[in-house]
Design an enzyme around this catalytic site. Structure first.
Site, PDB file in Angstrom:
ATOM      1  N   HIS A  23       0.836  -1.198   0.000  1.00 12.07           N
ATOM      2  CA  HIS A  23       0.000   0.000   0.000  1.00 12.07           C
ATOM      3  C   HIS A  23       0.873   1.252   0.000  1.00 12.07           C
ATOM      4  O   HIS A  23       1.053   1.910   1.031  1.00 12.07           O
ATOM      5  CB  HIS A  23      -0.938  -0.014   1.201  1.00 12.07           C
ATOM      6  CG  HIS A  23      -2.073  -0.964   1.052  1.00 12.07           C
ATOM      7  ND1 HIS A  23      -2.780  -1.471   2.124  1.00 12.07           N
ATOM      8  CD2 HIS A  23      -2.635  -1.512  -0.053  1.00 12.07           C
ATOM      9  CE1 HIS A  23      -3.724  -2.287   1.677  1.00 12.07           C
ATOM     10  NE2 HIS A  23      -3.646  -2.328   0.367  1.00 12.07           N
ATOM     11  N   CYS A  78       3.615 -11.797   2.163  1.00 13.56           N
ATOM     12  CA  CYS A  78       4.623 -11.598   3.208  1.00 13.56           C
ATOM     13  C   CYS A  78       4.689 -12.840   4.098  1.00 13.56           C
ATOM     14  O   CYS A  78       3.646 -13.373   4.503  1.00 13.56           O
ATOM     15  CB  CYS A  78       4.249 -10.382   4.045  1.00 13.56           C
ATOM     16  SG  CYS A  78       5.246 -10.170   5.530  1.00 13.56           S
ATOM     17  N   HIS A 106      -9.972  -4.917   4.893  1.00 13.55           N
ATOM     18  CA  HIS A 106      -8.547  -4.895   4.550  1.00 13.55           C
ATOM     19  C   HIS A 106      -8.184  -6.199   3.845  1.00 13.55           C
ATOM     20  O   HIS A 106      -8.639  -7.278   4.227  1.00 13.55           O
ATOM     21  CB  HIS A 106      -7.710  -4.728   5.821  1.00 13.55           C
ATOM     22  CG  HIS A 106      -6.266  -4.435   5.558  1.00 13.55           C
ATOM     23  ND1 HIS A 106      -5.354  -5.419   5.223  1.00 13.55           N
ATOM     24  CD2 HIS A 106      -5.567  -3.264   5.561  1.00 13.55           C
ATOM     25  CE1 HIS A 106      -4.165  -4.868   5.051  1.00 13.55           C
ATOM     26  NE2 HIS A 106      -4.271  -3.568   5.246  1.00 13.55           N
ATOM     27  N   GLU A 108      -5.615  -8.051   3.828  1.00 15.02           N
ATOM     28  CA  GLU A 108      -5.012  -9.092   4.656  1.00 15.02           C
ATOM     29  C   GLU A 108      -6.067  -9.832   5.472  1.00 15.02           C
ATOM     30  O   GLU A 108      -6.018 -11.063   5.603  1.00 15.02           O
ATOM     31  CB  GLU A 108      -3.960  -8.479   5.587  1.00 15.02           C
ATOM     32  CG  GLU A 108      -3.235  -9.516   6.418  1.00 15.02           C
ATOM     33  CD  GLU A 108      -2.266  -8.907   7.407  1.00 15.02           C
ATOM     34  OE1 GLU A 108      -2.072  -9.514   8.475  1.00 15.02           O
ATOM     35  OE2 GLU A 108      -1.706  -7.828   7.127  1.00 15.02           O
ATOM     36  N   THR A 146      -1.379  -8.108  10.654  1.00 17.18           N
ATOM     37  CA  THR A 146       0.017  -7.848  11.009  1.00 17.18           C
ATOM     38  C   THR A 146       0.388  -6.368  11.068  1.00 17.18           C
ATOM     39  O   THR A 146       1.470  -6.034  11.541  1.00 17.18           O
ATOM     40  CB  THR A 146       0.974  -8.537  10.018  1.00 17.18           C
ATOM     41  OG1 THR A 146       0.807  -7.954   8.715  1.00 17.18           O
ATOM     42  CG2 THR A 146       0.718 -10.035   9.943  1.00 17.18           C
ATOM     43  N   CYS A 176       3.710  -7.350  12.533  1.00 16.73           N
ATOM     44  CA  CYS A 176       4.960  -7.261  11.773  1.00 16.73           C
ATOM     45  C   CYS A 176       6.042  -6.554  12.589  1.00 16.73           C
ATOM     46  O   CYS A 176       5.813  -5.508  13.194  1.00 16.73           O
ATOM     47  CB  CYS A 176       4.668  -6.492  10.484  1.00 16.73           C
ATOM     48  SG  CYS A 176       6.115  -5.942   9.574  1.00 16.73           S
ATOM     49  N   SER A 204      -2.494   2.696   3.591  1.00 16.54           N
ATOM     50  CA  SER A 204      -1.547   1.849   4.311  1.00 16.54           C
ATOM     51  C   SER A 204      -1.929   1.819   5.783  1.00 16.54           C
ATOM     52  O   SER A 204      -1.798   2.815   6.498  1.00 16.54           O
ATOM     53  CB  SER A 204      -0.118   2.375   4.155  1.00 16.54           C
ATOM     54  OG  SER A 204       0.750   1.782   5.094  1.00 16.54           O
ATOM     55  N   SER A 205      -2.393   0.672   6.241  1.00 16.61           N
ATOM     56  CA  SER A 205      -2.855   0.554   7.629  1.00 16.61           C
ATOM     57  C   SER A 205      -1.759   0.901   8.613  1.00 16.61           C
ATOM     58  O   SER A 205      -1.977   1.647   9.569  1.00 16.61           O
ATOM     59  CB  SER A 205      -3.359  -0.877   7.881  1.00 16.61           C
ATOM     60  OG  SER A 205      -3.768  -1.043   9.210  1.00 16.61           O
TER      61      SER A 205
END
Length: 302
Positions: A23, A78, A106, A108, A146, A176, A204-205
């Site tokens: 992102h 990832c 989202h 993910e 993450t 992460c 971008s979270s």
């Protein structure tokens, strides 16, 4: 970004990428100029083409769709996201209810939920906890997206544990390491900064979370920008100390651009706040490594 560039070098253009590889607007635009084509759905990729799955991961149904369309797939998920996927599968096989802490919609979260849709319940923050229901309070586990704020995640976990005292935590922290390190550094600088500039994209979270963490740590103000071009000079009024950080997938050239912009306006002295040494390097997707090795072997045999 490197995975897409290597794929373009290896296979030529176009290489299709399902969703943004990361992102970040700059990364996406750079890769588009080199021949990558970003799509929202697998159905948009012409049959027989090459498609790369983004770092955020995809559900098993997406792999099935790709196979039906005879697509050559490159899985750039990832490894930290893959770990969460495997945990979800394992706990589902053991018939646990899985409480997935994350943000609805989202990519993910969609991918992880797809690994065990009958066992996973999304918990989008502490305010969601009151509505959570499970089959057996003695067989429930939490996992997380993450890229969340560590503090917000643990607040949600705390609320879940009050409701489900036997709640099991994942074998290791799912957030992460790059996200955690940046949040720790922002906490250190936030208390002393009149302004914190976070370099990153609005979708971008982990970048959005950094703004929240900075303000929570005591920063006088904080803003998210894609590049130095988006900084408003009015933000500097009365400001003596500026903190600068970036999202986990932001190229260094964008951070350097912000530092140069600030230097031109009198903020020349730079003090580095280091939360941790990051030495982890992820390898290229296995499909790409396989084809690069095959090409190298063929060349050496000539």
């Amino acid at each position: 970004m490197i995975a897409v560039e290597k794929a373009l070098e290896q296979y030529g253009s176009p290489v299709y990428v399902r969703h943004e590889i990361v992102h970040n607007k700059y990364v996406v635009q750079t890769l588009e100029k080199k021949g990558a084509i970003f799509v929202e759905e697998t159905a948009e990729v012409p049959e027989g083409s090459i498609v790369m799955f983004s770092a955020h991961g995809v559900a098993p149904t997406v792999h099935e769709e790709a196979a039906e369309r005879k697509l050559a797939t490159i899985d750039a998920t990832c490894p930290l996201v893959t770990k969460v996927h495997k945990e979800a599968v394992r706990f589902a096989q053991d018939d646990f209810d899985i409480l997935l802490i994350g943000h609805e919609g989202h990519e993910e979260v969609i991918g992880t939920s797809g690994e065990a849709p009958d066992h996973i319940t999304l918990v989008d923050g502490p305010q969601d906890v009151a509505n959570v229901e499970v089959r057996d309070p003695s067989r429930v586990v939490w996992l997380s997206q993450t890229t969340l704020s560590v503090d917000e995640t643990m607040e949600t976990v705390g609320a879940l544990k009050e409701k489900f005292p036997l709640l099991i935590s994942p074998p290791s922290d799912d957030i992460c390491y790059a996200t955690q390190n940046r949040q720790i550094a922002v906490k250190q600088m936030g208390a002393d900064a009149d302004l914190v500039i976070v370099v990153g994209s609005k979708n971008s979270s982990n970048s959005v979370r950094l703004v929240e963490v900075a303000l929570g740590a005591g920063a006088g103000d904080s803003h998210l920008v894609d590049s130095a071009d988006e900084i408003d000079e009015a933000w500097l009024d009365g400001v003596l100390t500026v903190g600068v950080t970036s999202g986990a997938s932001v190229p260094e050239v964008l951070v350097d651009g912000v530092l140069a912009w600030l230097s031109e306006r009198g903020f020349e002295d730079v003090e580095i706040v280091k939360a941790a040494e990051e030495s982890i390097i992820f390898s290229l997707p296995k499909e790409l490594r396989r084809d690069l090795r095959a090409e190298a072997a063929a060349l050496s045999a000539e």
